[in-house]
Write a protein that holds these residues in place. Sequence first.
Motif, PDB file in Angstrom:
ATOM      1  N   LYS A  45      12.128 -80.535 -61.072  1.00 30.66           N
ATOM      2  CA  LYS A  45      13.117 -80.175 -62.096  1.00 30.66           C
ATOM      3  C   LYS A  45      12.463 -80.138 -63.473  1.00 30.66           C
ATOM      4  O   LYS A  45      12.711 -79.234 -64.264  1.00 30.66           O
ATOM      5  N   GLU A  46      11.621 -81.111 -63.759  1.00 31.81           N
ATOM      6  CA  GLU A  46      10.907 -81.133 -65.039  1.00 31.81           C
ATOM      7  C   GLU A  46      10.016 -79.900 -65.174  1.00 31.81           C
ATOM      8  O   GLU A  46       9.951 -79.292 -66.243  1.00 31.81           O
ATOM      9  N   GLU A  49      12.118 -76.951 -66.098  1.00 30.17           N
ATOM     10  CA  GLU A  49      12.522 -77.012 -67.505  1.00 30.17           C
ATOM     11  C   GLU A  49      11.368 -76.625 -68.432  1.00 30.17           C
ATOM     12  O   GLU A  49      11.573 -75.949 -69.436  1.00 30.17           O
ATOM     13  N   SER A  53      11.436 -73.400 -71.022  1.00 32.99           N
ATOM     14  CA  SER A  53      11.211 -73.481 -72.471  1.00 32.99           C
ATOM     15  C   SER A  53      10.035 -72.606 -72.891  1.00 32.99           C
ATOM     16  O   SER A  53      10.066 -71.993 -73.958  1.00 32.99           O
ATOM     17  N   SER A  86      16.316 -72.703 -75.916  1.00 36.49           N
ATOM     18  CA  SER A  86      15.736 -73.991 -75.510  1.00 36.49           C
ATOM     19  C   SER A  86      15.617 -74.904 -76.725  1.00 36.49           C
ATOM     20  O   SER A  86      15.660 -74.446 -77.872  1.00 36.49           O
TER      21      SER A  86
END
Length: 98
Positions: A45-46, A49, A53, A86
Amino acid sequence: SHAVCQLRIKFHRKRNDRQGLLTLIDCAGSERRHDSMYHSSKRQKESAEINASLWALKECVRARALNDLHAEEGGKTSVHVPYRSSNLTRILRESFER
């Protein structure tokens, strides 16, 4: 994750106040899905993300470049710059607009 450090410097003089902004960013690298398939779901998940961004940053740079190109050619067409895509681009908005 990304690391951001912003230093705002203000000079106060009797007749002339000036200020500057120095932004230092350590952008985390993009992760390929194949390389991270054995990571935990939290790490995946990180990674997603981070990629989102970085993609948003790329889109802001692209839109700003198109706006500059239109301005050089004398055109009035304005391309939307997606700063709100973002947190990274929200932080950098002031730097983009200078």
